[in-house]
Design a protein around this motif. Structure first.
Motif, PDB file in Angstrom:
ATOM      1  N   GLY A 294       0.819  -1.050  -0.023  1.00  0.00           N
ATOM      2  CA  GLY A 294      -0.031   0.088   0.063  1.00  0.00           C
ATOM      3  C   GLY A 294       0.648   1.465   0.012  1.00  0.00           C
ATOM      4  N   ILE A 295       1.774   1.409  -0.672  1.00  0.00           N
ATOM      5  CA  ILE A 295       2.846   2.128  -0.864  1.00  0.00           C
ATOM      6  C   ILE A 295       3.387   2.494  -2.080  1.00  0.00           C
ATOM      7  N   PRO A 296       3.773   4.017  -2.396  1.00  0.00           N
ATOM      8  CA  PRO A 296       4.186   4.284  -3.946  1.00  0.00           C
ATOM      9  C   PRO A 296       5.500   3.729  -4.045  1.00  0.00           C
ATOM     10  N   GLY A 297       6.255   3.391  -3.184  1.00  0.00           N
ATOM     11  CA  GLY A 297       7.900   3.168  -3.030  1.00  0.00           C
ATOM     12  C   GLY A 297       8.556   3.435  -1.924  1.00  0.00           C
ATOM     13  N   THR A 298       9.666   3.240  -1.911  1.00  0.00           N
ATOM     14  CA  THR A 298      10.455   3.438  -0.642  1.00  0.00           C
ATOM     15  C   THR A 298      11.770   4.209  -0.742  1.00  0.00           C
ATOM     16  N   ALA A 299      12.487   4.583   0.090  1.00  0.00           N
ATOM     17  CA  ALA A 299      13.820   4.945   0.132  1.00  0.00           C
ATOM     18  C   ALA A 299      14.429   3.665   0.604  1.00  0.00           C
ATOM     19  N   ARG A 300      15.741   3.562  -0.576  1.00  0.00           N
ATOM     20  CA  ARG A 300      16.295   1.956   0.072  1.00  0.00           C
ATOM     21  C   ARG A 300      17.709   2.504  -0.022  1.00  0.00           C
ATOM     22  N   ALA A 301      18.405   2.162   1.148  1.00  0.00           N
ATOM     23  CA  ALA A 301      19.860   2.020   1.315  1.00  0.00           C
ATOM     24  C   ALA A 301      20.322   0.889   1.376  1.00  0.00           C
ATOM     25  N   SER A 302      21.162   0.381   0.434  1.00  0.00           N
ATOM     26  CA  SER A 302      21.825  -0.571   0.303  1.00  0.00           C
ATOM     27  C   SER A 302      23.223  -0.999   0.333  1.00  0.00           C
ATOM     28  N   PHE A 303      23.865  -1.711   0.908  1.00  0.00           N
ATOM     29  CA  PHE A 303      25.044  -1.726   1.613  1.00  0.00           C
ATOM     30  C   PHE A 303      25.963  -2.990   0.963  1.00  0.00           C
ATOM     31  N   SER A 304      27.349  -2.756   0.557  1.00  0.00           N
ATOM     32  CA  SER A 304      28.369  -3.798   0.220  1.00  0.00           C
ATOM     33  C   SER A 304      29.279  -3.599   0.853  1.00  0.00           C
ATOM     34  N   ILE A 305      30.420  -4.392   0.579  1.00  0.00           N
ATOM     35  CA  ILE A 305      31.398  -4.838   1.467  1.00  0.00           C
ATOM     36  C   ILE A 305      32.626  -3.665   1.579  1.00  0.00           C
TER      37      ILE A 305
END
Length: 405
Positions: A372-383
């Motif tokens: 029920g949301i239009p989208g998100t803010a997404r933080a994605s992590f790497s090594i």
């Protein structure tokens, strides 16, 4: 062993730059990972010293290009524990890899057959099966997820029937970070005689992918998610399945014999690789795989877990922030909403602070609608990310909250 993150970061030249006078904090790794110098050097060296077409020329450059190109294929096969290098099909990325399988399946399906996917799918692992089912008159069934973002395994069991011909699901959700029990799901699907495809775009960079242990028939992934170049990817398939799989593209390289009215296809891997391939991309991907395998994967996993655990703690303590996707088994992704703010506005303000994240539906519109949301803010992590960069993320979020209040 402990991980020397500073030494690791030093291998990535792009991480030294600034954005609007702020040090770059790159937290969009689920979209694409950055490239170590050794991969960049492999690309430059190929074009500088070896550029030629493969499998064709009767000269030194072509022979050397072919050696490097097929050597990269062998490296990838070893990396995922394929039984033969011929099981590694070069593609432009995960999307093309899935399309090869879905297009072929569309020629094998019949009315009454079923394909099973999940609510977690990226469009690349959803729309492809929609089209295959539509062409064949087959039925597409969707496994629901709980509010946590975890698959409803009981629903999976109910939807899995003797009519199910293909089961396709992500190794890791690009939108939520949910890690699916892919070995368990595969065993259930194989018990009813279905083929299994795992979308490994988000799973491959976390190490430990063993296609023999998983038991699937197909595993698809992209080089650019694994510190390699864009425009190159892999479809791994069992040789017993791929050798008769309907071809998707036709043209040069994949032909055995041609007349003006008929053609027959060559052997693997050529039969599924029409035309001049992305030679430099494959060589660059081979370099990325070799580099990644030289690292302590267990230490990398511990570091990535520490990053996500720390970010999750700060998120839970951040007033007005709601995490989307709280599965017990997660990796690399923190998707969230900031109360009273649109994700795009949050992303814009963070960018002015040098913090790069993804905003929007993450190519998973049906999943966003399910929440029920239009989208998100997404933080994605790497090594190569650090705990200090997580602090920078939340410092920027505090400023965003103040500005958007």
């Amino acid at each position: 062993m402990s991980l020397d993150v500073a030494a690791l970061r030093a291998q990535f030249p792009i991480l030294t730059q600034s954005v609007d006078g702020k040090p770059l904090v790159y937290l969009d790794n689920a979209a694409t990972t950055q490239k170590p110098q050794i991969v960049i050097d492999a690309l430059v060296d190929f074009y500088t010293t070896t550029n030629a077409n493969v499998h064709r020329g009767a000269h030194h450059l072509s022979d050397e290009a072919t050696r490097r190109y097929e050597g990269a294929r062998a490296s990838v096969a070893n990396f995922i524990n394929a039984t033969a290098r011929e099981e590694v099909i070069w593609t432009s990325g995960t999307t093309e890899a899935i399309n090869i399988v879905a297009n072929g399946l569309g020629q094998l399906l019949a009315e009454g057959d079923e394909v099973l996917v999940t609510e977690l799918e990226h469009h690349a692992n959803l729309v492809t099966w929609q089209q295959a089912c539509r062409r064949a008159g087959a039925t597409l069934n969707i496994v629901p997820v709980f509010d946590s973002g975890e698959l409803d395994i009981e629903a999976f069991d109910r939807l899995l029937t003797a009519n199910t011909k293909m089961v396709a699901f992500p190794h890791v959700s690009n939108a939520l970070g949910t890690v699916n029990p892919i070995k368990q799901l595969t065993a259930k699907a194989k018990a009813v005689g279905a083929w299994v495809l795992v979308d490994g775009a988000q799973g491959i960079a976390h190490g430990g992918v063993d296609v023999q242990d998983i038991g699937c028939d197909f595993y698809a992934f992209s080089g650019h998610k694994l510190f390699g170049p864009t425009g190159i990817g892999v479809l791994w398939g069992r040789k017993s399945v791929l050798k008769d799989w309907p071809v998707w593209q036709v043209g040069g390289e994949m032909i055995k014999d041609v007349t003006y009215h008929e053609a027959t296809w060559g052997e693997l891997p050529n039969r599924l690789e029409a035309g001049t391939p992305n030679i430099a991309g494959a060589i660059g991907m081979g370099a990325a795989v070799a580099w990644f395998q030289s690292l302590d994967v267990a230490a990398l996993r511990r570091h990535e877990k520490a990053l996500l655990d720390y970010a999750t703690k700060l998120a839970n303590d951040f007033e007005g922030l709601r995490i989307i996707g709280t599965a017990k088994e997660k990796v690399g992704v923190l998707s969230f909403l900031l109360e009273g703010s649109h994700p795009a506005d949050v992303g814009f303000i963070l960018d002015r602070q040098g913090v790069a994240i993804r905003t929007g539906d993450n190519c998973a519109q049906p999943l966003m609608k399910r929440f029920g949301i239009p989208g998100t803010a997404r933080a994605s992590f790497s090594i190569y990310n650090t705990l200090e960069e997580v602090d920078s993320l939340f410092a920027a979020l505090k400023k965003a909250k103040m500005m958007l209040a």
